[in-house]
Write a protein that holds these residues in place. Structure first.
Motif, PDB file in Angstrom:
ATOM      1  N   ALA A  70      45.154 108.153  16.887  1.00 26.63           N
ATOM      2  CA  ALA A  70      44.064 108.156  17.554  1.00 26.63           C
ATOM      3  C   ALA A  70      43.218 109.280  16.710  1.00 26.63           C
ATOM      4  CB  ALA A  70      44.317 109.137  18.997  1.00 26.63           C
ATOM      5  N   ALA A  71      43.985 109.896  16.236  1.00 29.12           N
ATOM      6  CA  ALA A  71      42.729 111.048  14.441  1.00 29.12           C
ATOM      7  C   ALA A  71      42.239 109.918  13.705  1.00 29.12           C
ATOM      8  CB  ALA A  71      43.916 111.960  14.372  1.00 29.12           C
ATOM      9  N   GLY A  72      43.194 109.699  13.569  1.00 25.62           N
ATOM     10  CA  GLY A  72      42.518 108.359  12.823  1.00 25.62           C
ATOM     11  C   GLY A  72      41.297 107.131  13.145  1.00 25.62           C
ATOM     12  N   ARG A  73      41.525 107.085  14.726  1.00 23.17           N
ATOM     13  CA  ARG A  73      39.864 106.022  14.898  1.00 23.17           C
ATOM     14  C   ARG A  73      38.502 106.813  14.963  1.00 23.17           C
ATOM     15  NH1 ARG A  73      41.728 102.804  18.920  1.00 23.17           N
ATOM     16  NH2 ARG A  73      43.985 101.725  18.731  1.00 23.17           N
ATOM     17  N   THR A  74      39.103 108.068  14.833  1.00 21.06           N
ATOM     18  CA  THR A  74      37.704 108.659  14.094  1.00 21.06           C
ATOM     19  C   THR A  74      37.336 109.577  13.556  1.00 21.06           C
ATOM     20  OG1 THR A  74      38.754 111.174  14.765  1.00 21.06           O
ATOM     21  CG2 THR A  74      37.983 110.010  16.789  1.00 21.06           C
ATOM     22  N   ILE A  75      38.260 109.206  12.455  1.00 23.90           N
ATOM     23  CA  ILE A  75      37.899 108.962  11.110  1.00 23.90           C
ATOM     24  C   ILE A  75      37.080 108.120  10.067  1.00 23.90           C
ATOM     25  CG2 ILE A  75      39.180 109.412   8.495  1.00 23.90           C
ATOM     26  CD1 ILE A  75      38.706 112.103  10.200  1.00 23.90           C
ATOM     27  N   PRO A  76      36.577 108.142   9.091  1.00 20.53           N
ATOM     28  CA  PRO A  76      35.915 106.477   8.003  1.00 20.53           C
ATOM     29  C   PRO A  76      36.633 106.151   7.593  1.00 20.53           C
ATOM     30  CG  PRO A  76      33.910 108.804   8.051  1.00 20.53           C
ATOM     31  CD  PRO A  76      35.345 109.580   9.066  1.00 20.53           C
ATOM     32  N   ARG A  77      36.402 105.198   7.541  1.00 18.80           N
ATOM     33  CA  ARG A  77      37.533 104.512   6.946  1.00 18.80           C
ATOM     34  C   ARG A  77      38.091 105.204   5.048  1.00 18.80           C
ATOM     35  NH1 ARG A  77      39.218  98.730   8.181  1.00 18.80           N
ATOM     36  NH2 ARG A  77      40.083  97.439   6.283  1.00 18.80           N
TER      37      ARG A  77
END
Length: 303
Positions: free
Chosen positions: A59-66
Motif C-alpha cells: 500500500a505504501a509503495g502504491r503512493t510512491i513514484p516508480r
C-alpha cells in the motif's frame, strides 16, 4: 511504482501458477491512500504478520513514484488480526523530499489499528560498498525439503496450512560444513528461502515478497533454547510465539523467487520477550537485506 495488481495484469493468464504467491500480496484500491486486503492465518485465528506487513508495504509503495525504491521499514503488531475479515490499509504521505520519501501505514479492522508501518523510499545512488562475508554453508540443493516430512507426519495439519504451498524452505543442520560456531547464549538457525512460484520483474513486489518470507522463522529463532526443532515440527509445539515488532533494511537488489540464505541469531531472551536478527544473502554471496524482530515468548503449561 508498479503495484502488485498491475504486475499481475502483465502476465500471461494461462500461467496461473505465477499468480499463486502474488495473490498473497494482492490489495485493492478503495480511494486515494486507502486500500483493502485479506490475510490468511499464521497461528489459529490470527492473521499471519508477515502477510500483513507485506500488504502494508505494498500500500505504501502504491503512493510512491516508480524511481524510488524502499530501503527500510519498521512495523508494530498491535492486535491479533482476524483472518476471516478484510484489512483496510490507510496511508499517510508523511514526506516527499528530493532524495527520500516517507510513508506511514495503519492497518485497520473493526475500526481499530492492528498494525502500523513506517517505510522509507529513496532514489538509487552510486557509493562505495562493503559487507559481511556469507558463510560457506551447503546450498539448498543439498538439503532435504522439510515439508515432505511434515506432510508425512501430520497430513491433516499440512493440508490446512496452505501457506506452505506457496514457498520453499531448506533448513541447514547445525553440524553442516561451513556453519559458523554458535556463541554461548546466542542460538542460531540458517535456512534457505524463496517463493514457490516465479514473480514478475517488479522491485516493489520482490521487496514485499521478502517481507512476507522474513516473518516465517525469526520468531522461532528466539525460542530455540526452549524447543530446538519447533520450526521443523518434529515435536509438539510447547512455546507460544507472537511478533511484537519487525524491522527490515534492504541493501541491494535481489529476487525473492530465487534462493536466499537467511542467517538468523537470537542474542537475548528475557521478560517473556526474545530478540532475533537475520541477514539475507543471495547465491552469489551478496548481503541483500537485514531483519530484526522482537517476539513474545512464553512456554505453554505442560500437561
Amino acid at each position: 511504482m508498479t503495484g502488485v495488481n498491475d504486475a499481475m495484469a502483465d502476465q500471461n493468464p494461462e500461467k496461473s501458477s505465477i499468480a499463486e504467491f502474488v495473490e498473497l500480496l494482492r490489495i485493492e484500491d478503495l480511494d486515494e491512500n486507502l486500500f483493502r486486503g485479506t490475510c490468511h492465518a499464521g497461528a489459529p485465528m490470527r492473521a499471519f504478520g508477515g502477510q500483513v506487513a507485506a500488504q502494508a508495504l505494498t500500500a505504501a509503495g502504491r503512493t510512491i513514484p516508480r524511481e524510488r525504491l524502499v530501503h527500510s521499514l519498521h512495523g508494530y503488531f498491535l492486535r491479533p488480526g482476524d483472518p476471516t475479515r478484510p484489512i483496510v490499509y490507510q496511508v499517510d504521505r508523511v514526506r516527499d523530499g528530493s532524495s527520500y520519501a516517507t510513508r506511514r501505514v495503519t492497518a485497520l479492522q473493526r475500526g481499530e489499528a492492528i498494525f502500523t508501518l513506517s517505510a522509507s523510499f529513496k532514489k538509487p545512488e552510486a557509493a562505495t560498498e562493503r559487507q559481511r562475508t556469507m558463510p560457506p554453508v551447503p546450498g539448498p540443493e543439498d538439503l532435504a525439503d522439510p515439508f515432505v516430512a511434515w506432510e508425512r507426519s501430520a497430513p491433516e495439519d499440512f493440508a490446512r496450512a496452505t501457506i506452505f504451498r506457496s514457498m520453499e524452505m531448506r533448513f541447514i543442520p547445525a553440524d553442516a560444513p561451513g556453519m559458523p560456531r554458535e556463541l554461548p547464549g546466542v542460538p542460531q538457525q540458517f535456512v534457505w528461502l524463496r517463493t514457490g512460484t516465479p514473480l514478475p520483474d517488479d522491485p516493489l513486489l520482490q521487496v514485499c515478497a521478502l517481507t512476507y518470507l522474513s516473518d516465517l522463522t525469526l520468531a522461532s529463532t528466539t525460542a530455540l533454547h526452549l524447543q530446538p526443532h519447533m520450526v521443523q515440527r518434529t515435536e509438539p509445539n510447547r512455546v507460544l510465539l507472537a511478533s511484537l515488532d519487525h524491522a527490515m533494511w534492504f541493501h541491494r537488489p535481489f529476487r525473492a523467487d530465487e534462493w536466499l540464505l537467511f542467517a538468523q541469531r537470537s542474542p537475548s531472551a528475557s521478560d517473556g520477550r526474545g530478540l532475533a536478527m537475520g541477514e539475507f544473502y543471495d547465491r552469489d554471496g551478496h548481503l541483500v537485506a537485514s531483519a530484526v524482530q522482537e517476539t513474545l515468548v512464553r512456554e505453554r503449561p505442560r500437561a
